[in-house]
Design an enzyme around this catalytic site. Structure first.
Site, PDB file in Angstrom:
ATOM      1  N   GLU A   1       0.959  -1.567  -0.252  1.00 45.26           N
ATOM      2  CA  GLU A   1       0.140  -0.076   0.375  1.00 45.26           C
ATOM      3  C   GLU A   1       1.195   1.098  -0.002  1.00 45.26           C
ATOM      4  O   GLU A   1       0.581   2.618   0.877  1.00 45.26           O
ATOM      5  CB  GLU A   1      -0.721  -0.079   1.297  1.00 45.26           C
ATOM      6  CG  GLU A   1      -1.955  -1.016   0.598  1.00 45.26           C
ATOM      7  CD  GLU A   1      -2.577  -1.462   2.495  1.00 45.26           C
ATOM      8  OE1 GLU A   1      -2.673  -0.985   3.229  1.00 45.26           O
ATOM      9  OE2 GLU A   1      -3.379  -2.402   2.570  1.00 45.26           O
TER      10      GLU A   1
ATOM     11  N   ASN B   1       2.011  -4.488  -3.549  1.00 51.47           N
ATOM     12  CA  ASN B   1       0.781  -4.596  -2.813  1.00 51.47           C
ATOM     13  C   ASN B   1      -0.038  -3.380  -2.730  1.00 51.47           C
ATOM     14  O   ASN B   1       0.351  -2.763  -2.017  1.00 51.47           O
ATOM     15  CB  ASN B   1       0.885  -5.697  -2.200  1.00 51.47           C
ATOM     16  CG  ASN B   1      -0.815  -6.690  -2.159  1.00 51.47           C
ATOM     17  OD1 ASN B   1      -1.658  -6.906  -3.052  1.00 51.47           O
ATOM     18  ND2 ASN B   1      -0.780  -7.346  -0.290  1.00 51.47           N
TER      19      ASN B   1
ATOM     20  N   HIS C   1     -10.600  -5.718  -2.503  1.00 55.95           N
ATOM     21  CA  HIS C   1     -11.122  -5.599  -2.469  1.00 55.95           C
ATOM     22  C   HIS C   1     -12.370  -4.855  -2.640  1.00 55.95           C
ATOM     23  O   HIS C   1     -12.640  -3.232  -2.572  1.00 55.95           O
ATOM     24  CB  HIS C   1     -11.055  -5.146  -1.016  1.00 55.95           C
ATOM     25  CG  HIS C   1      -9.985  -5.789   0.217  1.00 55.95           C
ATOM     26  ND1 HIS C   1     -10.127  -6.663   0.378  1.00 55.95           N
ATOM     27  CD2 HIS C   1      -8.641  -5.399   0.829  1.00 55.95           C
ATOM     28  CE1 HIS C   1      -8.674  -7.347   1.355  1.00 55.95           C
ATOM     29  NE2 HIS C   1      -7.835  -6.045   1.177  1.00 55.95           N
TER      30      HIS C   1
ATOM     31  N   GLU D   1      -5.868 -10.536  -2.582  1.00 53.65           N
ATOM     32  CA  GLU D   1      -6.772 -10.228  -0.687  1.00 53.65           C
ATOM     33  C   GLU D   1      -8.428 -10.212  -1.643  1.00 53.65           C
ATOM     34  O   GLU D   1      -9.022  -9.560  -0.706  1.00 53.65           O
ATOM     35  CB  GLU D   1      -6.535  -9.150  -0.423  1.00 53.65           C
ATOM     36  CG  GLU D   1      -5.100  -8.884  -0.044  1.00 53.65           C
ATOM     37  CD  GLU D   1      -4.793  -8.067   0.800  1.00 53.65           C
ATOM     38  OE1 GLU D   1      -5.730  -7.390   0.859  1.00 53.65           O
ATOM     39  OE2 GLU D   1      -3.392  -7.750   1.165  1.00 53.65           O
TER      40      GLU D   1
ATOM     41  N   ASP E   1     -12.271  -9.610  -1.725  1.00 57.70           N
ATOM     42  CA  ASP E   1     -13.572 -10.267  -0.714  1.00 57.70           C
ATOM     43  C   ASP E   1     -14.025  -9.119  -1.592  1.00 57.70           C
ATOM     44  O   ASP E   1     -14.332  -8.500  -2.405  1.00 57.70           O
ATOM     45  CB  ASP E   1     -13.289 -10.324   0.633  1.00 57.70           C
ATOM     46  CG  ASP E   1     -12.937  -9.018   0.805  1.00 57.70           C
ATOM     47  OD1 ASP E   1     -12.485  -8.007  -0.036  1.00 57.70           O
ATOM     48  OD2 ASP E   1     -12.545  -9.153   1.770  1.00 57.70           O
TER      49      ASP E   1
HETATM   50  O1  G3I Z   1      -4.490  -8.839  17.495  1.00 58.90           O
HETATM   51  C1  G3I Z   1      -5.336  -8.338  18.930  1.00 58.90           C
HETATM   52  C2  G3I Z   1      -5.605  -8.037  19.948  1.00 58.90           C
HETATM   53  O2  G3I Z   1      -4.615  -8.606  21.557  1.00 58.90           O
HETATM   54  C3  G3I Z   1      -6.680  -7.248  20.623  1.00 58.90           C
HETATM   55  O3  G3I Z   1      -7.214  -7.856  21.736  1.00 58.90           O
HETATM   56  C4  G3I Z   1      -7.177  -7.088  19.990  1.00 58.90           C
HETATM   57  C5  G3I Z   1      -8.947  -6.232  19.989  1.00 58.90           C
HETATM   58  O4  G3I Z   1      -9.236  -5.154  18.663  1.00 58.90           O
HETATM   59  O5  G3I Z   1      -6.488  -6.579  18.280  1.00 58.90           O
HETATM   60  C6  G3I Z   1      -5.789  -7.866  18.142  1.00 58.90           C
HETATM   61  O6  G3I Z   1      -5.935  -7.526  16.809  1.00 58.90           O
HETATM   62  C7  G3I Z   1      -6.802  -7.406  15.737  1.00 58.90           C
HETATM   63  C8  G3I Z   1      -5.462  -8.055  14.293  1.00 58.90           C
HETATM   64  O7  G3I Z   1      -5.901  -7.790  13.260  1.00 58.90           O
HETATM   65  C9  G3I Z   1      -5.441  -9.471  14.810  1.00 58.90           C
HETATM   66  O8  G3I Z   1      -6.840  -9.371  14.977  1.00 58.90           O
HETATM   67  C10 G3I Z   1      -6.105  -5.287  14.966  1.00 58.90           C
HETATM   68  O9  G3I Z   1      -6.793  -4.678  15.899  1.00 58.90           O
HETATM   69  C11 G3I Z   1      -7.288  -5.210  13.822  1.00 58.90           C
HETATM   70  O10 G3I Z   1      -6.784  -4.364  13.706  1.00 58.90           O
HETATM   71  C12 G3I Z   1      -5.996  -6.169  13.083  1.00 58.90           C
HETATM   72  O11 G3I Z   1      -6.997  -6.079  11.722  1.00 58.90           O
HETATM   73  C13 G3I Z   1      -6.479  -7.250  10.412  1.00 58.90           C
HETATM   74  C14 G3I Z   1      -6.074  -5.670   9.397  1.00 58.90           C
HETATM   75  O12 G3I Z   1      -5.460  -5.814   8.130  1.00 58.90           O
HETATM   76  C15 G3I Z   1      -4.950  -3.915  10.162  1.00 58.90           C
HETATM   77  O13 G3I Z   1      -4.882  -3.462   9.155  1.00 58.90           O
HETATM   78  C16 G3I Z   1      -7.480  -7.766  10.057  1.00 58.90           C
HETATM   79  O14 G3I Z   1      -6.957  -8.738  10.931  1.00 58.90           O
HETATM   80  C17 G3I Z   1      -6.264  -8.234   9.034  1.00 58.90           C
HETATM   81  O15 G3I Z   1      -7.207  -9.109   7.796  1.00 58.90           O
HETATM   82  C18 G3I Z   1      -6.170  -6.813   7.814  1.00 58.90           C
HETATM   83  O16 G3I Z   1      -5.186  -7.610   6.169  1.00 58.90           O
HETATM   84  C19 G3I Z   1      -5.231  -5.899   5.657  1.00 58.90           C
HETATM   85  C20 G3I Z   1      -3.659  -6.111   4.854  1.00 58.90           C
HETATM   86  O17 G3I Z   1      -2.823  -6.991   5.357  1.00 58.90           O
HETATM   87  C21 G3I Z   1      -3.764  -5.578   3.682  1.00 58.90           C
HETATM   88  N1  G3I Z   1      -4.500  -5.105   2.714  1.00 58.90           N
HETATM   89  C22 G3I Z   1      -6.449  -4.524   3.448  1.00 58.90           C
HETATM   90  C23 G3I Z   1      -6.410  -5.816   5.110  1.00 58.90           C
HETATM   91  C24 G3I Z   1      -7.833  -6.135   5.373  1.00 58.90           C
HETATM   92  O18 G3I Z   1      -7.413  -4.419   5.702  1.00 58.90           O
END
Ligand code: G3I
Length: 404
Positions: free
Chosen positions: A219, A260, A296, A324, A326
């Site tokens: 990004e 990406n 997305h 990615e 969806d």
């Molecule tokens: O691990 C912590 C946990 O300890 C805590 O309790 C909880 C509270 O909110 O957060 C947890 O972390 C989260 C993490 O995912 C693991 O679940 C983060 O808040 C959350 O922001 C994070 O989201 C991820 C996101 O990227 C962050 O930008 C998504 O799972 C993940 O699917 C998403 O993937 C991104 C790609 O990397 C890049 N392109 C977009 C795509 C979708 O957003």
């Protein structure tokens, strides 16, 4: 000398952490291994080769080792899953994102194993997960994903090395100058993009022989196609991208290096920005192998220029992957929306099929049960080919039809 001590500290960081019993898909033996040699209940330590034994379900029968894939052929397809269908039409894989915390969902895992030939870790290989403190590397979660994929003969996409998001605070709050931040990017990239040579020294728990490609830079663009004002750009300038790509190539010459991004699905200013960046990198001899189109998307709004856009990237001499995918909709899902979604998935898969440089498609997980969409877009969801009960939706048929 500085590089030598860095290499040494990286080596030490990679040494196995001794725990009582290895968990699912973790290493449990092999030449030089000093960690646990038994597995948690229900899992059997199974020899893969002289370097590596792994906790697998079922018997301790020796399994065939997957070797590094550097050709354009993906794993041998099994059954009639999406991967097999994509491979039958000349693609390298059809894959899915997953994460360690859902690998104990047996019905989910059964689908992940049989339908898909490639895995991307959703979070476990990101900077905050792999280097939470400077020079202190944590690969256990990423390795769990790699080991899972390895046990299924699936390719792995590394995601992601240098990204403005999910960066640990020691990076964002370090006030590093240009030269230091470049060195930080170099050392991080070198550590995560597979120091394969270490495997031969038997000093590492990491068996990453199936990392087929890496999202080295994620990004980097603003919506208008200019480069994003991230910490990396603001401190180093556009050459932060060169630094990451060159370090990744040096770390593992056979992994495909990708840039990406999202909203580069059809012809747009942002896609043009990517075209110009790839041209510029190639003209200056900076290594780059592929463009990752996150995709997305929104039901009923797949860009009409999706295929043309793939073709414009292909014309630059790089491969293209849909990384990615969806396709979300306003909830609740209705028969009409699900049918439109079927057409949309079919259109995306058909475009990839039609463009030889499009090597494969990865959905961002495969079931609405674990989709990131509802959490980020309230009121939207149902974005994936399986519903929240792991039942195939019409979207699945759309993909099958595209590869028929
Ligand atoms: O691990 C912590 C946990 O300890 C805590 O309790 C909880 C509270 O909110 O957060 C947890 O972390 C989260 C993490 O995912 C693991 O679940 C983060 O808040 C959350 O922001 C994070 O989201 C991820 C996101 O990227 C962050 O930008 C998504 O799972 C993940 O699917 C998403 O993937 C991104 C790609 O990397 C890049 N392109 C977009 C795509 C979708 O957003």
């Amino acid at each position: 000398m500085a590089r030598l001590s860095l290499a040494l500290s990286s080596l030490l960081a990679l040494l196995p952490i001794v725990t009582a019993q290895a968990g699912p898909w973790e290493q449990c033996g092999g030449q030089g291994w000093t960690g646990p040699t038994t597995c948690v209940s229900g899992w059997v330590c199974t020899s893969q080769n002289q370097w590596y034994s792994q906790c697998l379900q079922g018997s301790a029968t020796t399994t065939t080792t997957t070797t590094r894939t550097t050709t354009t052929t993906g794993p041998t397809p099994t059954g009639t899953g999406l991967h097999a269908r994509a491979v039958s039409k000349g693609k390298k894989y059809f894959g899915s994102e997953t994460e360690t915390d859902v690998l104990n969902d047996a019905p989910y895992v059964a689908i992940l194993r049989t339908e898909f030939g490639q895995i991307t870790a959703g979070n476990s290989m990101k900077w905050d997960a792999t280097e939470p403190q400077r020079g202190s590397f944590q690969f256990s979660r990423g390795d769990t994903i790699v080991n899972f994929a390895k046990s299924n003969g699936q390719l792995v996409r590394g995601h992601t090395c240098v990204w403005h998001s999910q960066v640990p605070r020691w990076v964002t709050e370090g006030n590093f100058n240009n030269a230091t931040l470049q060195e930080i990017i170099r050392s991080h990239t070198t550590a995560v993009v597979v120091p394969t040579i270490l495997i031969g020294l038997a000093l590492t728990t990491r068996i990453i022989c199936i990392q087929d490609s890496w999202d080295v830079v994620n990004e980097p663009f603003n919506g208008d196609g200019t480069l994003r004002q991230s910490l990396f750009y603001n401190t180093i300038g556009r050459s932060y991208i060169d630094v990451a790509l060159r370090a990744a190539r040096a770390a593992d010459p056979s992994t495909k290096l990708y840039i990406n991004d999202y909203n580069i699905d059809g012809l747009s200013s942002k896609s043009t920005g990517m075209v110009n960046l790839i041209k510029d990198l190639k003209a200056r001899g900076v290594p780059v192998d592929g463009v990752g189109i996150q995709a997305h998307l929104i039901v009923g709004a797949v860009p009409s220029t999706f295929r043309q856009n793939l073709e414009q990237f292909a014309a630059l001499g790089v491969e293209v992957a849909i990384t990615e995918l969806d396709i979300r909709m306003p909830l609740p899902a209705t028969t009409a929306k699900l049918d439109q979604q079927r057409k949309d998935y079919q259109a995306v898969a058909a475009a990839c099929r039609a463009v030889p440089a499009c090597v494969g498609i990865t959905t961002w997980d495969f079931t609405d049960k674990y989709s990131w969409v509802p959490g980020v877009f309230p009121g939207q969801g149902a974005a994936l080919p399986w519903d929240g009960n792991l039942v195939k939706k019409p979207a699945y048929t759309g993909i099958v039809d595209a590869f028929s």
